[in-house]
Design a protein around this motif. Structure first.
Motif, PDB file in Angstrom:
ATOM      1  N   SER A 109      -5.604  -8.656  77.787  1.00  0.00           N
ATOM      2  CA  SER A 109      -5.827  -7.809  78.950  1.00  0.00           C
ATOM      3  C   SER A 109      -7.308  -7.668  79.293  1.00  0.00           C
ATOM      4  O   SER A 109      -7.649  -7.105  80.336  1.00  0.00           O
ATOM      5  CB  SER A 109      -5.237  -6.409  78.702  1.00  0.00           C
ATOM      6  OG  SER A 109      -5.968  -5.733  77.689  1.00  0.00           O
ATOM      7  N   GLN A 110      -8.186  -8.204  78.435  1.00  0.00           N
ATOM      8  CA  GLN A 110      -9.620  -8.045  78.634  1.00  0.00           C
ATOM      9  C   GLN A 110     -10.337  -9.355  78.946  1.00  0.00           C
ATOM     10  O   GLN A 110     -11.346  -9.362  79.652  1.00  0.00           O
ATOM     11  CB  GLN A 110     -10.241  -7.436  77.376  1.00  0.00           C
ATOM     12  CG  GLN A 110      -9.646  -6.102  76.984  1.00  0.00           C
ATOM     13  CD  GLN A 110     -10.007  -5.694  75.569  1.00  0.00           C
ATOM     14  OE1 GLN A 110     -10.669  -6.437  74.849  1.00  0.00           O
ATOM     15  NE2 GLN A 110      -9.555  -4.507  75.158  1.00  0.00           N
ATOM     16  N   VAL A 111      -9.805 -10.457  78.447  1.00  0.00           N
ATOM     17  CA  VAL A 111     -10.545 -11.708  78.482  1.00  0.00           C
ATOM     18  C   VAL A 111     -10.793 -12.220  79.906  1.00  0.00           C
ATOM     19  O   VAL A 111     -11.780 -12.915  80.164  1.00  0.00           O
ATOM     20  CB  VAL A 111      -9.818 -12.776  77.634  1.00  0.00           C
ATOM     21  CG1 VAL A 111      -8.476 -13.158  78.246  1.00  0.00           C
ATOM     22  CG2 VAL A 111     -10.700 -14.012  77.430  1.00  0.00           C
ATOM     23  N   LEU A 112      -9.932 -11.877  80.848  1.00  0.00           N
ATOM     24  CA  LEU A 112     -10.115 -12.312  82.236  1.00  0.00           C
ATOM     25  C   LEU A 112     -10.922 -11.308  83.054  1.00  0.00           C
ATOM     26  O   LEU A 112     -11.108 -11.493  84.255  1.00  0.00           O
ATOM     27  CB  LEU A 112      -8.751 -12.543  82.910  1.00  0.00           C
ATOM     28  CG  LEU A 112      -7.865 -13.612  82.268  1.00  0.00           C
ATOM     29  CD1 LEU A 112      -6.569 -13.767  83.050  1.00  0.00           C
ATOM     30  CD2 LEU A 112      -8.597 -14.952  82.188  1.00  0.00           C
ATOM     31  N   GLY A 113     -11.393 -10.261  82.394  1.00  0.00           N
ATOM     32  CA  GLY A 113     -12.214  -9.274  83.079  1.00  0.00           C
ATOM     33  C   GLY A 113     -11.427  -8.351  83.981  1.00  0.00           C
ATOM     34  O   GLY A 113     -11.994  -7.756  84.918  1.00  0.00           O
ATOM     35  N   GLN A 114     -10.130  -8.186  83.697  1.00  0.00           N
ATOM     36  CA  GLN A 114      -9.320  -7.326  84.544  1.00  0.00           C
ATOM     37  C   GLN A 114      -9.663  -5.858  84.332  1.00  0.00           C
ATOM     38  O   GLN A 114     -10.202  -5.462  83.307  1.00  0.00           O
ATOM     39  CB  GLN A 114      -7.818  -7.504  84.238  1.00  0.00           C
ATOM     40  CG  GLN A 114      -7.325  -8.929  84.235  1.00  0.00           C
ATOM     41  CD  GLN A 114      -7.165  -9.449  82.813  1.00  0.00           C
ATOM     42  OE1 GLN A 114      -8.100  -9.341  82.018  1.00  0.00           O
ATOM     43  NE2 GLN A 114      -6.010 -10.023  82.506  1.00  0.00           N
ATOM     44  N   GLU A 115      -9.290  -5.059  85.337  1.00  0.00           N
ATOM     45  CA  GLU A 115      -9.390  -3.615  85.194  1.00  0.00           C
ATOM     46  C   GLU A 115      -8.347  -3.152  84.189  1.00  0.00           C
ATOM     47  O   GLU A 115      -7.202  -3.597  84.210  1.00  0.00           O
ATOM     48  CB  GLU A 115      -9.127  -2.950  86.552  1.00  0.00           C
ATOM     49  CG  GLU A 115      -9.146  -1.439  86.514  1.00  0.00           C
ATOM     50  CD  GLU A 115      -8.802  -0.818  87.857  1.00  0.00           C
ATOM     51  OE1 GLU A 115      -8.595   0.411  87.902  1.00  0.00           O
ATOM     52  OE2 GLU A 115      -8.721  -1.569  88.845  1.00  0.00           O
ATOM     53  N   GLU A 116      -8.737  -2.275  83.283  1.00  0.00           N
ATOM     54  CA  GLU A 116      -7.802  -1.773  82.281  1.00  0.00           C
ATOM     55  C   GLU A 116      -6.755  -0.888  82.938  1.00  0.00           C
ATOM     56  O   GLU A 116      -7.080  -0.012  83.739  1.00  0.00           O
ATOM     57  CB  GLU A 116      -8.539  -0.987  81.199  1.00  0.00           C
ATOM     58  CG  GLU A 116      -7.627  -0.532  80.064  1.00  0.00           C
ATOM     59  CD  GLU A 116      -8.395   0.109  78.927  1.00  0.00           C
ATOM     60  OE1 GLU A 116      -7.740   0.657  78.017  1.00  0.00           O
ATOM     61  OE2 GLU A 116      -9.643   0.067  78.948  1.00  0.00           O
ATOM     62  N   LEU A 117      -5.495  -1.134  82.594  1.00  0.00           N
ATOM     63  CA  LEU A 117      -4.395  -0.384  83.181  1.00  0.00           C
ATOM     64  C   LEU A 117      -3.895   0.682  82.218  1.00  0.00           C
ATOM     65  O   LEU A 117      -3.946   0.514  81.001  1.00  0.00           O
ATOM     66  CB  LEU A 117      -3.234  -1.322  83.534  1.00  0.00           C
ATOM     67  CG  LEU A 117      -3.523  -2.467  84.502  1.00  0.00           C
ATOM     68  CD1 LEU A 117      -2.247  -3.276  84.748  1.00  0.00           C
ATOM     69  CD2 LEU A 117      -4.082  -1.940  85.828  1.00  0.00           C
ATOM     70  N   SER A 118      -3.383   1.752  82.784  1.00  0.00           N
ATOM     71  CA  SER A 118      -2.756   2.784  81.975  1.00  0.00           C
ATOM     72  C   SER A 118      -1.383   2.306  81.519  1.00  0.00           C
ATOM     73  O   SER A 118      -0.867   1.295  82.005  1.00  0.00           O
ATOM     74  CB  SER A 118      -2.599   4.071  82.788  1.00  0.00           C
ATOM     75  OG  SER A 118      -1.663   3.872  83.846  1.00  0.00           O
ATOM     76  N   VAL A 119      -0.778   3.031  80.597  1.00  0.00           N
ATOM     77  CA  VAL A 119       0.570   2.688  80.140  1.00  0.00           C
ATOM     78  C   VAL A 119       1.542   2.684  81.317  1.00  0.00           C
ATOM     79  O   VAL A 119       2.375   1.791  81.459  1.00  0.00           O
ATOM     80  CB  VAL A 119       1.034   3.673  79.049  1.00  0.00           C
ATOM     81  CG1 VAL A 119       2.500   3.422  78.705  1.00  0.00           C
ATOM     82  CG2 VAL A 119       0.163   3.543  77.805  1.00  0.00           C
ATOM     83  N   GLU A 120       1.435   3.682  82.198  1.00  0.00           N
ATOM     84  CA  GLU A 120       2.326   3.754  83.360  1.00  0.00           C
ATOM     85  C   GLU A 120       2.097   2.585  84.301  1.00  0.00           C
ATOM     86  O   GLU A 120       3.050   2.002  84.830  1.00  0.00           O
ATOM     87  CB  GLU A 120       2.110   5.075  84.100  1.00  0.00           C
ATOM     88  CG  GLU A 120       3.065   5.246  85.277  1.00  0.00           C
ATOM     89  CD  GLU A 120       2.916   6.596  85.963  1.00  0.00           C
ATOM     90  OE1 GLU A 120       3.650   6.848  86.937  1.00  0.00           O
ATOM     91  OE2 GLU A 120       2.062   7.398  85.523  1.00  0.00           O
ATOM     92  N   GLN A 121       0.847   2.208  84.513  1.00  0.00           N
ATOM     93  CA  GLN A 121       0.550   1.071  85.388  1.00  0.00           C
ATOM     94  C   GLN A 121       1.088  -0.225  84.803  1.00  0.00           C
ATOM     95  O   GLN A 121       1.623  -1.068  85.534  1.00  0.00           O
ATOM     96  CB  GLN A 121      -0.960   0.970  85.615  1.00  0.00           C
ATOM     97  CG  GLN A 121      -1.523   2.045  86.519  1.00  0.00           C
ATOM     98  CD  GLN A 121      -3.044   2.001  86.579  1.00  0.00           C
ATOM     99  OE1 GLN A 121      -3.723   1.771  85.558  1.00  0.00           O
ATOM    100  NE2 GLN A 121      -3.595   2.206  87.754  1.00  0.00           N
TER     101      GLN A 121
END
Length: 290
Positions: A109-121
């Motif tokens: 979830s981090q390697v592509l530089g994405q925005e961190e999502l919440s559990v609900e997201q």
């Protein structure tokens, strides 16, 4: 009870090929590999992609089912992934099962530089991912406008060998994802919900199994007809520590209503450190009895 085994995609093919062949020869019902870009303590170790690994495995086996444990939306888009699944299903002559999950908050979830999502997201995104995959694989043409995924005239042709599409085994430890499994899945897989001790882990597995039964009833499904997969090595102890332990794991899983148990091919070190001799003994002593 059916037994499956996970072969991590960490070996060059000359070393991995014999393992996939042996999984079939030993009598395992299904064989899986992880679908990650990098995974936990092995993130700096050799690692290969799941799709070409399963493609290669399909060409050296003929009867064993093959699958991802599990694919996720962390780095896959349903439009492109549907094409890969269609090709895998064709090459394997209809032996692919898609294990699919929401995706965690680790390296993928981090390697592509994405925005961190919440559990609900992540749960919302998971719902879109499964729904869109289902639509693309079952409809000639798909348009979709979601919050996380979009598709414009995505085509199905030629379609899957398995009809109406490859089966989905949906990973779910929570109520929302269990409901997704009931709506779109042809099976449910769980890792349990932690637990510091073996008994605490089994207690939580039992609670999840009962919850899934309730959700099946909510969706007017016969809970006895929905395959249930237990990833047994999420427990504090490795299922292949010994033949006796493996027998106990299979027996306890069956008592809780599970139809399938999944373990891992032993490695030289953690995680899943063990001996290949145990695999041989299980193949000769346990699998024929199931």
């Amino acid at each position: 009870m059916r037994v499956g085994i996970v072969i991590l995609p960490e070996h060059r093919w000359w070393a991995a090929e014999p393992l996939w062949r042996m999984a079939e020869e030993y009598g395992f019902a299904h064989a899986w590999t992880y679908d990650h870009i990098g995974w936990r303590s092995l993130v700096d170790k050799p690692w290969f992609d799941a799709v070409p690994t399963l493609t290669a495995a399909a060409t050296v086996t003929s009867t064993i089912r093959l699958g991802t444990l599990v694919a996720s939306p962390n780095f896959r888009h349903p439009v492109q992934f549907a094409r890969e699944l269609t090709a895998l299903d064709d090459i394997s002559d209809g032996r692919i099962t898609l294990g699919v999950g929401a995706g965690g908050a680790g390296f993928d979830s981090q390697v592509l530089g994405q925005e961190e999502l919440s559990v609900e997201q992540r749960s919302d995104r998971f719902g879109e991912f499964v729904e869109l995959l289902d639509q693309i694989l079952t409809h000639d043409q798909t348009d979709y406008d979601g919050e996380y995924f979009k598709a414009v005239q995505a085509r199905r042709a030629p379609g899957c060998v398995q009809l109406p599409r490859v089966p989905f085994v949906v990973a779910a430890n929570g109520t929302r994802s269990m409901r997704l499994a009931a709506r779109h899945g042809q099976g449910w897989v769980t890792t349990g919900r932690g637990g510091d001790t073996e008994e605490a882990w089994w207690q939580r597995v039992a609670e999840l199994s009962l919850r899934f039964t309730d959700i099946c009833h909510e969706h007017e499904l016969d809970p006895l007809r929905v395959p249930r997969y237990l990833q047994a090595d999420a427990a504090p102890e490795f299922a292949l520590d010994s033949v006796e332990r493996f027998r106990d794991v299979v027996g306890r899983a069956a008592e809780l209503g599970f139809t399938d148990v999944i373990t891992h091919w032993p490695r030289n070190d953690s995680p899943y450190a063990g001996s290949e001799t145990t695999v041989e003994e299980i193949a000769s002593e346990v699998l024929p009895e199931l």
